[in-house]
Motif scaffolding. Sequence first.
Motif, PDB file in Angstrom:
ATOM      1  N   LEU A  13      67.205  37.217  93.254  1.00  0.00           N
ATOM      2  CA  LEU A  13      68.419  37.419  94.042  1.00  0.00           C
ATOM      3  C   LEU A  13      69.508  36.426  93.641  1.00  0.00           C
ATOM      4  CD1 LEU A  13      66.863  38.008  97.596  1.00  0.00           C
ATOM      5  CD2 LEU A  13      67.739  39.721  96.001  1.00  0.00           C
ATOM      6  N   GLY A  14      69.103  35.215  93.298  1.00  0.00           N
ATOM      7  CA  GLY A  14      70.078  34.232  92.844  1.00  0.00           C
ATOM      8  C   GLY A  14      70.715  34.619  91.521  1.00  0.00           C
ATOM      9  N   VAL A  15      69.906  35.176  90.607  1.00  0.00           N
ATOM     10  CA  VAL A  15      70.433  35.637  89.319  1.00  0.00           C
ATOM     11  C   VAL A  15      71.432  36.772  89.528  1.00  0.00           C
ATOM     12  CG1 VAL A  15      69.831  36.614  87.075  1.00  0.00           C
ATOM     13  CG2 VAL A  15      68.312  34.929  88.153  1.00  0.00           C
ATOM     14  N   LEU A  16      71.068  37.737  90.363  1.00  0.00           N
ATOM     15  CA  LEU A  16      71.950  38.877  90.615  1.00  0.00           C
ATOM     16  C   LEU A  16      73.245  38.444  91.286  1.00  0.00           C
ATOM     17  CD1 LEU A  16      69.345  41.511  91.901  1.00  0.00           C
ATOM     18  CD2 LEU A  16      70.422  41.415  89.655  1.00  0.00           C
ATOM     19  N   TYR A  17      73.140  37.523  92.231  1.00  0.00           N
ATOM     20  CA  TYR A  17      74.341  37.060  92.929  1.00  0.00           C
ATOM     21  C   TYR A  17      75.294  36.355  91.961  1.00  0.00           C
ATOM     22  CZ  TYR A  17      77.283  34.829  96.447  1.00  0.00           C
ATOM     23  OH  TYR A  17      78.352  34.427  97.199  1.00  0.00           O
ATOM     24  N   ALA A  18      74.724  35.531  91.069  1.00  0.00           N
ATOM     25  CA  ALA A  18      75.565  34.822  90.097  1.00  0.00           C
ATOM     26  C   ALA A  18      76.244  35.803  89.153  1.00  0.00           C
ATOM     27  CB  ALA A  18      74.712  33.825  89.316  1.00  0.00           C
ATOM     28  N   MET A  19      75.502  36.774  88.660  1.00  0.00           N
ATOM     29  CA  MET A  19      76.076  37.754  87.739  1.00  0.00           C
ATOM     30  C   MET A  19      77.151  38.596  88.426  1.00  0.00           C
ATOM     31  SD  MET A  19      72.739  39.084  85.606  1.00  0.00           S
ATOM     32  CE  MET A  19      73.744  40.046  84.464  1.00  0.00           C
ATOM     33  N   ASN A  20      76.954  38.859  89.707  1.00  0.00           N
ATOM     34  CA  ASN A  20      77.906  39.683  90.440  1.00  0.00           C
ATOM     35  C   ASN A  20      79.215  38.955  90.731  1.00  0.00           C
ATOM     36  OD1 ASN A  20      78.129  42.384  91.737  1.00  0.00           O
ATOM     37  ND2 ASN A  20      78.510  41.166  93.579  1.00  0.00           N
ATOM     38  N   ASN A  21      79.189  37.621  90.641  1.00  0.00           N
ATOM     39  CA  ASN A  21      80.379  36.836  90.994  1.00  0.00           C
ATOM     40  C   ASN A  21      80.996  36.084  89.822  1.00  0.00           C
ATOM     41  OD1 ASN A  21      80.733  36.827  94.169  1.00  0.00           O
ATOM     42  ND2 ASN A  21      78.529  36.792  93.769  1.00  0.00           N
ATOM     43  N   VAL A  22      80.384  36.168  88.654  1.00  0.00           N
ATOM     44  CA  VAL A  22      80.934  35.510  87.456  1.00  0.00           C
ATOM     45  C   VAL A  22      81.316  36.592  86.455  1.00  0.00           C
ATOM     46  CG1 VAL A  22      80.507  33.888  85.577  1.00  0.00           C
ATOM     47  CG2 VAL A  22      79.494  33.481  87.848  1.00  0.00           C
ATOM     48  N   PRO A  23      82.599  36.876  86.261  1.00  0.00           N
ATOM     49  CA  PRO A  23      83.024  37.966  85.373  1.00  0.00           C
ATOM     50  C   PRO A  23      82.488  37.851  83.949  1.00  0.00           C
ATOM     51  CG  PRO A  23      84.863  37.203  86.708  1.00  0.00           C
ATOM     52  CD  PRO A  23      83.745  36.255  86.954  1.00  0.00           C
ATOM     53  N   ALA A  24      82.297  36.628  83.471  1.00  0.00           N
ATOM     54  CA  ALA A  24      81.817  36.457  82.101  1.00  0.00           C
ATOM     55  C   ALA A  24      80.411  37.013  81.913  1.00  0.00           C
ATOM     56  CB  ALA A  24      81.838  34.972  81.724  1.00  0.00           C
ATOM     57  N   PHE A  25      79.643  37.123  83.008  1.00  0.00           N
ATOM     58  CA  PHE A  25      78.278  37.637  82.930  1.00  0.00           C
ATOM     59  C   PHE A  25      78.223  39.166  83.050  1.00  0.00           C
ATOM     60  CE2 PHE A  25      76.547  33.440  84.870  1.00  0.00           C
ATOM     61  CZ  PHE A  25      76.700  32.819  83.636  1.00  0.00           C
ATOM     62  N   GLN A  26      79.365  39.822  83.162  1.00  0.00           N
ATOM     63  CA  GLN A  26      79.384  41.248  83.456  1.00  0.00           C
ATOM     64  C   GLN A  26      79.733  42.116  82.254  1.00  0.00           C
ATOM     65  OE1 GLN A  26      81.970  41.673  86.850  1.00  0.00           O
ATOM     66  NE2 GLN A  26      80.833  40.165  88.064  1.00  0.00           N
ATOM     67  N   GLU A  27      79.921  41.504  81.084  1.00  0.00           N
ATOM     68  CA  GLU A  27      80.172  42.280  79.877  1.00  0.00           C
ATOM     69  C   GLU A  27      78.901  43.024  79.474  1.00  0.00           C
ATOM     70  OE1 GLU A  27      83.075  42.694  78.368  1.00  0.00           O
ATOM     71  OE2 GLU A  27      83.996  41.474  79.944  1.00  0.00           O
ATOM     72  N   PRO A  28      79.025  44.263  78.966  1.00  0.00           N
ATOM     73  CA  PRO A  28      77.836  45.078  78.680  1.00  0.00           C
ATOM     74  C   PRO A  28      76.771  44.375  77.846  1.00  0.00           C
ATOM     75  CG  PRO A  28      79.802  46.409  78.505  1.00  0.00           C
ATOM     76  CD  PRO A  28      80.268  45.016  78.731  1.00  0.00           C
ATOM     77  N   PHE A  29      77.154  43.749  76.729  1.00  0.00           N
ATOM     78  CA  PHE A  29      76.164  43.098  75.885  1.00  0.00           C
ATOM     79  C   PHE A  29      75.640  41.815  76.518  1.00  0.00           C
ATOM     80  CE2 PHE A  29      77.876  45.870  72.564  1.00  0.00           C
ATOM     81  CZ  PHE A  29      76.699  46.263  71.936  1.00  0.00           C
ATOM     82  N   VAL A  30      76.459  41.157  77.326  1.00  0.00           N
ATOM     83  CA  VAL A  30      75.999  39.963  78.032  1.00  0.00           C
ATOM     84  C   VAL A  30      74.942  40.342  79.062  1.00  0.00           C
ATOM     85  CG1 VAL A  30      76.690  38.060  79.534  1.00  0.00           C
ATOM     86  CG2 VAL A  30      78.179  38.770  77.659  1.00  0.00           C
ATOM     87  N   VAL A  31      75.120  41.483  79.725  1.00  0.00           N
ATOM     88  CA  VAL A  31      74.127  41.971  80.689  1.00  0.00           C
ATOM     89  C   VAL A  31      72.789  42.183  79.989  1.00  0.00           C
ATOM     90  CG1 VAL A  31      73.487  43.886  82.207  1.00  0.00           C
ATOM     91  CG2 VAL A  31      75.840  43.008  82.212  1.00  0.00           C
ATOM     92  N   LEU A  32      72.827  42.801  78.808  1.00  0.00           N
ATOM     93  CA  LEU A  32      71.596  43.010  78.035  1.00  0.00           C
ATOM     94  C   LEU A  32      70.963  41.679  77.650  1.00  0.00           C
ATOM     95  CD1 LEU A  32      69.588  44.743  76.418  1.00  0.00           C
ATOM     96  CD2 LEU A  32      71.229  44.717  74.527  1.00  0.00           C
ATOM     97  N   GLU A  33      71.770  40.741  77.176  1.00  0.00           N
ATOM     98  CA  GLU A  33      71.244  39.442  76.750  1.00  0.00           C
ATOM     99  C   GLU A  33      70.619  38.685  77.921  1.00  0.00           C
ATOM    100  OE1 GLU A  33      74.717  37.738  75.095  1.00  0.00           O
ATOM    101  OE2 GLU A  33      74.662  38.946  73.255  1.00  0.00           O
ATOM    102  N   ILE A  34      71.275  38.726  79.076  1.00  0.00           N
ATOM    103  CA  ILE A  34      70.722  38.047  80.248  1.00  0.00           C
ATOM    104  C   ILE A  34      69.424  38.721  80.675  1.00  0.00           C
ATOM    105  CG2 ILE A  34      71.089  37.549  82.692  1.00  0.00           C
ATOM    106  CD1 ILE A  34      74.033  37.154  82.086  1.00  0.00           C
ATOM    107  N   GLY A  35      69.381  40.056  80.611  1.00  0.00           N
ATOM    108  CA  GLY A  35      68.161  40.779  80.963  1.00  0.00           C
ATOM    109  C   GLY A  35      66.985  40.378  80.086  1.00  0.00           C
ATOM    110  N   VAL A  36      67.223  40.324  78.772  1.00  0.00           N
ATOM    111  CA  VAL A  36      66.163  39.906  77.852  1.00  0.00           C
ATOM    112  C   VAL A  36      65.756  38.463  78.127  1.00  0.00           C
ATOM    113  CG1 VAL A  36      65.603  39.474  75.426  1.00  0.00           C
ATOM    114  CG2 VAL A  36      66.866  41.539  76.063  1.00  0.00           C
ATOM    115  N   ALA A  37      66.756  37.587  78.334  1.00  0.00           N
ATOM    116  CA  ALA A  37      66.470  36.172  78.586  1.00  0.00           C
ATOM    117  C   ALA A  37      65.639  35.992  79.855  1.00  0.00           C
ATOM    118  CB  ALA A  37      67.779  35.387  78.695  1.00  0.00           C
ATOM    119  N   VAL A  38      65.964  36.746  80.903  1.00  0.00           N
ATOM    120  CA  VAL A  38      65.216  36.637  82.155  1.00  0.00           C
ATOM    121  C   VAL A  38      63.767  37.076  81.958  1.00  0.00           C
ATOM    122  CG1 VAL A  38      64.980  37.629  84.465  1.00  0.00           C
ATOM    123  CG2 VAL A  38      67.209  36.810  83.688  1.00  0.00           C
TER     124      VAL A  38
END
Length: 381
Positions: A13-38
């Motif tokens: 929930l903390g990861v999702l909340y951060a991604m939902n509130n930080v625009p830099a984490f919302q780019e399509p390829f960044v979403v994929l990279e964060i998903g793999v990293a998690v």
Amino acid sequence: METFVFLFSFSVLGVLYAMNNVPAFQEPFVVLEIGVAVLVIVFLFYFLITRGNPPKDPLFFVFAEFSFTCVIDLVSALEYDGIISGFMEFYRKTGEPYLGTSYAIMMCYWDGIAHFIMYLVMISRITDRKAYRSLGLFWAGSLCANMSVFITGIVAGKYGSEIQPAFWLNFVFLLMPVWGAVTLFTRPKDRPLIGGYNAQQAQSMKLIWRPLDLILVLLLLVAMAFTILRGLVALDSPVEACSDYLRHYEPYLKDPVGYPRVMMLHLFFYGLPLLGAFVYGLLKPGCTWMSDWTLFFAGAMIQCQWAHIGGSLHPRTATPFHIPNDVFWSVLATNLLYAATPLLLALRVQNDPYFFLKIAPFPGQTGLPNSEEKDTKYKDK
């Protein structure tokens, strides 16, 4: 360990909340990279904390990892239904917009509740060095059906032109249950495959003297006919019965999102042969494969029908695709019975397996004493 996995999974929930509130984490390829990293970080976390007493079963890490993602699916479903907010708005645009379809919402509920419970139970069994093969096969069938319909429906449906990089994460959740299914199918069974007197007695009875099996055979034959009908509807058959069924009973089969049609084709090409094989298994004694495949198929059918029934009733489904009011209860009852038939068959096979065992005669023995406690053992009197 299962309690720890349960609590740690909600840290997403903390990861999702951060991604939902930080625009830099919302780019399509960044979403994929964060998903793999998690996924990598969660795996390494469980690997490191279990180094002192490593689990004997590698599937432990799959179940622990997927428990983490179950919370994501549950949050997604709850947010699309307006129950919570503030976690996954970004994912609707740059992640997986098709998760907002009624079918996908019901699929996420199943993953976030049913699969989550299965993972915790199987982790508990692994930790306690207990068998979980039967539940594992049920889970493998459920998740294989879930992801195969989901991925194919995305590509074949109206969202095929809106695929984002995060789509490719879904293949992890398809390949892992396939590997898990192969692993579990090749493991020794939890119970013996060879029977004695009781098995011999059960296998000597004709179908007419086995009323439960007779009912199950009839239900399987009806399920086969129902599968053929809906499969032909999905294939746009010009047969009048198919057109009437689509128009007057289940217009949801033509929902442009694609999932209902893909599910019917899966059941038509893969489920139908299995239903026919199960009829054979109830007629031919000694089919030891019945205990495994009925569990696997029961998991697949329950998951598919949950998402299908729920999707057809969900308010996000357009009104023209809802079940007509005048046949609502009959269509609902038919779908529920269709879902229950493989489950009833699996319960019958597991609870009374004598008909499906191989018989090993004792040398020089013309009969065995009837022992309810130990069917496979003979004691001198």
